[in-house]
Design a protein around this motif. Structure first.
Motif, short mmCIF file in Angstrom:
data_model
loop_
_atom_site.label_atom_id
_atom_site.label_comp_id
_atom_site.label_asym_id
_atom_site.label_seq_id
_atom_site.Cartn_x
_atom_site.Cartn_y
_atom_site.Cartn_z
N THR A 7 35.63 50.77 36.00
CA THR A 7 35.06 50.31 34.73
C THR A 7 33.82 49.46 35.02
N THR A 8 32.85 49.54 34.11
CA THR A 8 31.58 48.84 34.33
C THR A 8 31.20 47.91 33.19
N CYS A 9 31.99 47.90 32.12
CA CYS A 9 31.67 47.07 30.96
C CYS A 9 32.94 46.87 30.15
N MET A 10 32.88 46.02 29.12
CA MET A 10 34.06 45.75 28.32
C MET A 10 34.54 46.99 27.56
N GLU A 11 33.61 47.80 27.07
CA GLU A 11 34.04 49.03 26.38
C GLU A 11 34.87 49.89 27.32
N ASP A 12 34.40 50.06 28.56
CA ASP A 12 35.18 50.81 29.55
C ASP A 12 36.58 50.22 29.71
N ALA A 13 36.65 48.91 29.87
CA ALA A 13 37.93 48.26 30.13
C ALA A 13 38.91 48.48 28.98
N ALA A 29 26.60 48.71 39.07
CA ALA A 29 25.87 49.62 39.96
C ALA A 29 26.75 50.78 40.43
N PHE A 30 27.30 51.50 39.48
CA PHE A 30 28.19 52.62 39.77
C PHE A 30 27.53 53.62 40.71
N THR A 36 29.22 43.79 43.05
CA THR A 36 29.94 42.74 42.36
C THR A 36 29.48 42.62 40.90
N PRO A 37 30.42 42.68 39.95
CA PRO A 37 30.03 42.50 38.54
C PRO A 37 29.79 41.03 38.24
N PRO A 52 46.15 44.95 35.26
CA PRO A 52 45.43 44.21 36.32
C PRO A 52 43.96 44.60 36.41
N VAL A 53 43.13 43.60 36.60
CA VAL A 53 41.69 43.78 36.82
C VAL A 53 41.37 43.38 38.25
N PHE A 54 40.80 44.33 38.99
CA PHE A 54 40.34 44.07 40.36
C PHE A 54 38.81 44.12 40.34
N ALA A 55 38.18 43.07 40.81
CA ALA A 55 36.72 42.98 40.79
C ALA A 55 36.14 43.28 42.17
N MET A 56 35.11 44.10 42.20
CA MET A 56 34.41 44.40 43.43
C MET A 56 33.71 43.15 43.97
N VAL A 57 33.77 42.97 45.29
CA VAL A 57 33.00 41.92 45.97
C VAL A 57 32.13 42.63 47.02
N ARG A 58 30.92 42.93 46.62
CA ARG A 58 29.98 43.65 47.50
C ARG A 58 28.58 43.21 47.12
N PRO A 59 27.88 42.47 47.98
CA PRO A 59 26.63 41.82 47.59
C PRO A 59 25.43 42.75 47.54
N HIS A 60 25.49 43.87 48.25
CA HIS A 60 24.37 44.83 48.24
C HIS A 60 24.87 46.18 48.73
N SER A 61 24.05 47.20 48.56
CA SER A 61 24.45 48.56 48.94
C SER A 61 23.73 49.06 50.18
#
Length: 237
Positions: A7-13, A29-30, A36-37, A52-61
């Motif tokens: 998910t990338t936004c509240m509508e998605d969630a 950044a799908f 990281t959101p 459950p909500v799991f948040a990405m932790v990734r500072p760059h690609s």
């Protein structure tokens, strides 16, 4: 069967929960594989949905090799996510030689107290995934590994996925989360062959199969219903 949805936004969630998702991976950044959101989005999602909500932790690609400054950034993000009410984080780190960066894990994992941790698809860049799984099994904070079990789409690697699932079962942790180009078509055959209990979907449950399109509620509900039937059949055997 557990169904995790990107998910990338509240509508998605909101749509994902209403349409049968069991867990959310929240990213931005799908098309870059997920970054990281914003913490505001993490907080809002965590307090709005009941799964459950799991948040990405990734500072760059750029890569999965992180500098000291990257790790400081990731540490700050983990602290904020831990305070947000989210259930988990999704992270990973490799050495320049392409091995799991245990020094990075030793820095970051102590900050995840109270959170579940998924080691993300940096895992798929390892030359020896079974050895990598054994390394990750030494970290009790890491509850699952998101993997396609090889390069390319996950459904092309049924045998490799079964090997990982069997090793995970032998070790006792972490669980295997199958993902990376997952398709609803053929999902029953894939699960039967791979022996996994959790799957991760992104583009295939979106309108037109496009990463930047909204989630298609009908497609997601149909997939969720199929997975529940698979789970019920496995329990009945």
């Amino acid at each position: 069967m557990i169904l995790e949805v990107i998910t990338t936004c509240m509508e998605d969630a909101i749509v994902a929960e209403a349409s049968g998702a069991d867990r959310l991976e929240l990213i931005t950044a799908f098309t870059e594989g997920g970054l990281t959101p914003g913490i505001g989005l993490v907080e809002q999602a965590a307090k709005t949905v009941n799964i459950p909500v799991f948040a990405m932790v990734r500072p760059h690609s750029r890569s999965f090799v992180y500098s000291r400054h990257d790790l400081l950034t990731m540490a700050s993000e983990i602290r904020a996510i831990a305070a947000s009410g989210a259930a988990g984080v999704v992270l990973g780190a490799l050495t320049p030689e392409g091995a799991i960066d245990e020094r990075a894990l030793d820095t970051l994992l102590p900050l995840t107290e109270g959170l579940q941790v998924t080691f993300h698809r940096a895992f798929d860049e390892l030359s020896d995934q079974l050895a990598g799984l054994r390394t990750l099994s030494r970290y009790p904070q890491i509850t699952r590994v998101l993997t396609s079990a090889g390069p390319g789409a996950v459904m092309e690697h049924v045998e490799g996925m079964r090997e990982l699932a069997e090793e995970s079962s032998r070790l006792g942790r972490p669980r295997i989360l199958a993902g990376g180009g997952m398709k609803a078509e053929g999902i029953e055959r894939f699960i039967a062959g791979a022996g996994v209990k959790e799957v991760h979907f992104g583009t295939d449950i979106r309108f037109g199969g496009e990463a930047l399109a909204p989630i298609d509620p009908s497609a997601l509900r149909a997939l969720s219903d199929r997975l529940h039937r698979i789970g019920a059949n496995e329990q009945g055997q």
